[in-house]
Design an enzyme around this catalytic site. Structure first.
Site, mmCIF file in Angstrom:
data_model
loop_
_atom_site.group_PDB
_atom_site.id
_atom_site.type_symbol
_atom_site.label_atom_id
_atom_site.label_comp_id
_atom_site.label_asym_id
_atom_site.label_seq_id
_atom_site.Cartn_x
_atom_site.Cartn_y
_atom_site.Cartn_z
ATOM 1 C CD GLU A 1 21.875 -36.848 -24.535
ATOM 2 O OE1 GLU A 1 21.948 -36.204 -22.845
ATOM 3 O OE2 GLU A 1 20.865 -37.111 -24.602
ATOM 4 C CG ASP A 2 23.367 -36.675 -18.692
ATOM 5 O OD1 ASP A 2 23.194 -36.493 -20.244
ATOM 6 O OD2 ASP A 2 23.126 -36.497 -18.284
ATOM 7 C CG ASP B 1 20.067 -43.915 -21.371
ATOM 8 O OD1 ASP B 1 18.641 -42.905 -21.754
ATOM 9 O OD2 ASP B 1 19.804 -43.659 -20.317
ATOM 10 C CG ASP C 1 19.898 -36.486 -12.222
ATOM 11 O OD1 ASP C 1 18.857 -36.756 -11.617
ATOM 12 O OD2 ASP C 1 20.172 -36.825 -13.445
#
Length: 181
Positions: A108-109, A112, A167
């Site tokens: 995963e980036d 949250d 992004d």
């Protein structure tokens, strides 16, 4: 902020650089070594990148894992063009790689809300991997997903972050650092 950084951002205002290019490169190298050491020499490892945000991280990470691996991708979306997760996770692309009996690392980036992980983990476990571990570049620690990442690059602030693949409305993925907008 210098002229190059302003040109990279266009009209959007960057509040601050949170993680520099050097910090990211150093941490990704450490994570690659840790992942390589976690698995045995005969383990069949599949790195499964969660698109689109993780593509830069996955590319750098797999080059730092000192062992044979295979790579595939999965595409899920929960943001659209908003700064807050919609809470609805849509699976857009299923990986083609066989997972049964393999050691799968979902990359995963950022974690949250935990919604994406909570949705994907059961789907991936249904494919009967030998093991399923999670790796994330950033963790905001806002929630406790059903499965916590084994490898975390950085604890992230409660800010909207862009760059290094992350992004806002499909922009800013190209930044070599991670900043807050």
């Amino acid at each position: 902020m210098n002229a190059t950084a302003r040109a990279q951002l266009g009209a959007q205002e960057l509040k601050r650089v949170v993680f520099t290019e050097v910090m990211i490169r150093r941490r990704v190298r450490e994570m690659g070594r840790d992942i390589g050491a976690w698995y045995g020499p005969d383990d069949d490892v599949l790195v499964l990148g969660l698109l689109k945000g993780s593509f830069v991280f996955v590319a750098d990470l797999v080059r730092e894992i000192p062992r044979p691996i295979q790579v595939d991708f999965i595409l899920a979306s929960s943001y659209g063009e908003e700064r807050v997760s919609s809470g609805e996770v849509r699976l857009v692309y299923n990986p083609r790689a066989e997972m049964a009996g393999r050691h799968v690392i979902l990359v995963e980036d950022i974690v949250d809300s935990g919604n994406t992980i909570n949705r994907l983990v059961p789907l991936l476990l249904d494919r009967k991997p030998a093991s399923l571990e999670l790796c994330t570049l950033l963790h905001k620690r806002l929630s406790h997903p059903k499965k916590e990442p084994r490898w975390v690059g950085f604890d992230a602030p409660e800010e909207f972050l862009v760059g290094y693949g992350l992004d806002f409305a499909e922009s800013f993925r190209h930044l070599p650092y991670i900043g807050s907008i």
